[in-house]
Design an enzyme around this catalytic site. Structure first.
Site, PDB file in Angstrom:
ATOM      1  N   ASP A 162      -4.983  -5.073   3.596  1.00 10.15           N
ATOM      2  CA  ASP A 162      -4.651  -3.955   2.722  1.00 10.15           C
ATOM      3  C   ASP A 162      -5.318  -4.123   1.362  1.00 10.15           C
ATOM      4  OD1 ASP A 162      -3.054  -1.652   1.632  1.00 10.15           O
ATOM      5  OD2 ASP A 162      -1.951  -1.974   3.490  1.00 10.15           O
ATOM      6  N   HIS A 189      -0.668   0.312  -2.431  1.00 12.65           N
ATOM      7  CA  HIS A 189      -0.573   0.454  -0.977  1.00 12.65           C
ATOM      8  C   HIS A 189      -0.214  -0.867  -0.295  1.00 12.65           C
ATOM      9  CE1 HIS A 189      -1.979   1.493   3.122  1.00 12.65           C
ATOM     10  NE2 HIS A 189      -1.806   2.751   2.754  1.00 12.65           N
ATOM     11  N   SER A 191       0.447   4.927   7.376  1.00  2.00           N
ATOM     12  CA  SER A 191       0.381   3.605   6.740  1.00  2.00           C
ATOM     13  C   SER A 191       1.756   3.001   6.564  1.00  2.00           C
ATOM     14  CB  SER A 191      -0.276   3.708   5.357  1.00  2.00           C
ATOM     15  OG  SER A 191      -1.667   3.802   5.457  1.00  2.00           O
TER      16      SER A 191
END
Length: 762
Positions: A140, A198, A517
């Site tokens: 990520d 994220h 995600s």
């Protein structure tokens, strides 16, 4: 909250190897170089560098190493910066296989553990010891090591097999929760901190520790925890604002395998590619052979059909669903009607009186997007403004505020349907689904004195319509392999609360965002729990347990719906919605061995070289018994059925009680006759295997579309269910025809669809 990037960048940039010292930097690209390995034991680094010896290395130019990443497990080769001329020279060298330019991939919780039945001191969490001892590798944007979700209270040290590294510097370090963190972005020496959010969000969703009083703007307050709260986390930074280069992804997977991770969670991807050109498929095959299960998101290009990413059968492909917590903001109309919407920001001081409401159809356009500057010259001062919502944009609130509006009602497009996002706008606002939005527009058109208000009601729980499929979740069918049904499973991905690198308000470092995600790390954590509960299970066995025990109904016992509030089909939900408690005790499993995947790849018609790139060894399909896609021992069926009968076998293994008997149940499928032999499976011991045959025959005149059904094996304790999708063809006399025709004819249409719809998460 800022959007990271929208995807479908396919661009290149790669290592220095200069034949000519006059080559300009901007002439170089990053390439992934595949080579064949000699039989003798060799030093890989030296061997890889030998492919550069034809290049004049000039010590005076003070350039960094020309090789960016050297691969050991996921590929035979390396990545390097080259000019096109240098690649042509390299092609002449013995052992060279291919050089492909770098591709750029895109990035595709307090309450969800409760929603999924995970409770402290009870059930799966207790049986799996909360994932204690499992290592989840997350690919990520990096991580925030100081976040409370990554504290290591009561955490054991990493297991002895762990060989990873922690590349933070100074006083920042890893601990017994966050045991490793590395940066694989080529050319960067920065520590693997998360600048986007994220990676911190996905890591805490998978394995965040317990954190009390987690909330966003005081809403959704509770104890935050990941799916496997006592599992270890290893972060492999492969993404930044510009995207996720595939050479970095391969390098990170290579390192993760070497480091000793048990699960790889990768919430990123490209539009569907042939497996030999898909870095995630290549890297995850190597992981699977080492016993590491790889969990992928399917992308955010829904609800269009054939929009999936990450469809290799050796990975678990996850779509996105809703959960049963909502932050309610009700639109109240002057005619007495009211419609519940949702809002992340819940102002307590917004007046309860009604205001004039306006829907600014600008220049007679059908949709009012409320883009910056679009309300100039329109009287919205002191009014509530209705705007059409696009989930990748957050400008509407500022536009309305600048124009003097007092509040905002965002209404979904037909594509978004009833998928409602919880967003924090700069003014009081509520987001509504498509059907309620249409009613509000009709009210405004019917009344010259239309009035409205917004009633902010805060956090509400236990909504019976959950789960349903989020509109953005990508859908099947599977272009690359129509004989494999994808997605495999769905899990929570809409309005997920999890850790965030920076404070939004009042020092609360949590945020609510949406996307596949978010669903991917839910399944990664659940896979970690199963890994502890069943350490001898293969990745295929864990995947089978998750799929065959999935739920088919929502909280009120109705079918799982899609964004239109219609029953969702198998191309939206795959096997169904994950149920961790049932997955821990599935009764039967469908297992698959690496050689079976090789046989399957031969059946796809790939060349020996292409298959070699995937399986990382020499393959000769003429000496391998190839199988068709539907012959893989997969826990679902995807059949392309013409006039001829089709027969398939499956092998199941008993992982329940030693003495158990299962009877088959297979409801009638429209236009298809199915026959299963035997109709009863009897087991006398654990790990005993049994084989059954299933045949499919056309019975009616229905043609040219998909039908679906299921086959279940039922005992007194278990229901082991596999979904079935059947494409009914006009009679061609050749049942081998459809697979490649469908794969090739859909490619261009799907690529264009991805260009329009393929987003990454906020």
């Amino acid at each position: 909250m800022h959007p990271l990037l929208a995807s479908i960048f396919i661009f290149t940039s790669t290592l220095w190897l200069s034949f000519h010292p006059t080559n300009a930097e901007n002439d170089l690209q990053t390439y992934i170089i595949h080579v064949s390995l000699p039989e003798d034991n060799i030093n890989l680094e030296s061997y890889y560098r030998s492919f550069l010896l034809r290049v004049a290395l000039h010590s005076e130019d003070d350039q960094p190493s020309r090789i960016i990443h050297s691969y050991r497990h996921v590929a035979s080769g390396f990545s390097a910066r080259l000019s096109s001329d240098e690649v042509k020279e390299m092609e002449k060298k013995n052992g060279f296989i291919s050089a492909t330019p770098q591709k750029m991939l895109a990035l595709h919780t307090t309450h969800t553990p409760d929603f999924l039945g995970l409770q402290q001191h009870f059930g799966v969490w207790e049986e799996s010891n909360y994932g204690r001892g499992v290592i989840i590798g997350v690919l990520d944007t990096g991580i925030t090591p100081s976040h409370p979700s990554f504290h290591d209270n009561n955490m054991p040290p990493p297991p002895a097999k762990w060989k990873g590294k922690c590349e933070f510097s100074g006083t920042v370090t890893c601990n017994n929760k966050l045991i490793g963190a590395r940066n694989f972005l080529g050319g960067s020496t920065d520590p693997p901190f998360d600048q986007e959010g994220h990676g911190t969000h996905t890591s805490s969703t998978a394995a965040g520790h317990f954190v009390d009083q987690a909330n966003v703007f005081g809403n959704a307050n509770g104890t935050s925890a990941g799916m496997a709260p006592l599992a270890h986390i290893a972060m492999y930074k492969v993404c930044a604002l510009f995207g996720c280069p595939n050479d970095a992804i391969l390098a990170a997977m290579d390192a993760a395998i070497d480091d000793g991770v048990d699960v790889i969670s990768a919430s990123l991807g490209l539009p569907s590619l042939p497996f030999y050109d898909d870095s995630i498929a290549i890297g995850s095959f190597a992981a699977m052979r080492k016993g590491v299960i790889v969990i992928n998101s399917v992308g955010n290009s829904g609800p269009g059909s054939a929009t999936l990413s990450n469809v290799a059968p050796w990975t678990l492909s996850v779509g996105a669903s809703t959960h049963d917590r909502k932050l309610i903001a009700t639109a109240v109309l002057g005619n007495g009607e009211s419609y519940d919407g949702q809002s992340l920001l819940q102002p307590k001081d917004f007046p309860h009186n009604l205001f004039p409401i306006v829907y600014p159809i600008i220049h007679r356009q059908e949709n009012a997007k409320c883009k910056p500057g679009s309300l100039e010259g329109i009287d919205v001062k002191g009014k509530i403004v209705v705007c059409d919502y696009e989930w990748t944009e957050t400008y509407q609130g500022q536009t309305v505020k600048d124009a003097g509006g007092v509040a905002l009602i965002l209404v979904n497009s037909k594509i978004l349907g009833e998928t409602i996002f919880e967003v924090a706008h700069v003014i009081p606002a509520t987001n509504l689904g498509y059907s309620d939005g249409e009613k509000i527009k009709a009210y405004i058109n019917s009344s010259p004195m239309a009035m409205a208000g917004i009633d902010f009601k805060g956090t509400k729980m236990e909504f019976d319509d959950a789960p349903f499929v989020a509109s953005f979740s990508s859908r099947g069918p599977n272009i690359q392999s129509p004989g494999i049904l994808k997605p495999d499973i769905i899990g929570p991905g809409l309005n997920i609360l999890a850790a965030w690198p920076f404070s939004l308000e009042n020092n609360s470092t949590f945020n609510i965002i949406s996307g596949t995600s978010m669903s991917c790390p839910h399944l990664s954590g659940i896979a970690a729990l199963l890994k502890i509960a069943h350490p001898d299970w293969s990745p295929a066995a864990i995947k089978s347990a998750i799929m065959t025990t999935a739920d088919q109904t929502n909280s009120e016992g109705q079918p799982i719906y899609d964004e239109r509030k219609l029953p969702a089909d198998v191309f939206a939900i795959g096997a169904g919605h994950v149920n961790p408690s049932k997955a821990s005790n599935p009764g039967l499993i469908y297992d698959i061995y690496p050689i079976n995947y090789t046989q399957y790849l031969c059946g796809l018609g790939y060349t020996n070289m292409q298959i070699g790139l995937i399986v990382h060894q020499y393959v000769n399909c003429s000496l391998t018994s190839s199988i068709s896609e539907a012959e893989l021992n997969y826990p679902s069926f995807s059949i392309i059925l013409g006039a001829e009968i089709q027969n398939y076998t499956r092998i199941v293994m008993n992982v329940g009680d030693g003495n158990s008997t299962y009877f088959v149940s297979i409801p009638q499928i429209p236009g298809v006759h199915t026959l299963v032999e035997p109709i009863k499976l009897v087991f006398t011991e654990v790990n005993q295997q049994a084989k059954y045959m299933i045949s499919f025959t056309r019975t009616g005149e229905i043609s040219g579309h998909f039908v679906e059904g299921s086959i279940s094996w039922i005992s007194d304790k278990h229901v082991v269910r596999s979904p079935i999708s059947i494409k009914l063809l006009f009679s061609t006399g050749n049942n081998n025809f459809p697979t490649r025709v469908i794969r090739n004819s859909l490619w261009l249409c799907t690529f264009l669809a991805h260009c329009l719809f393929y987003f990454i998460v906020f």
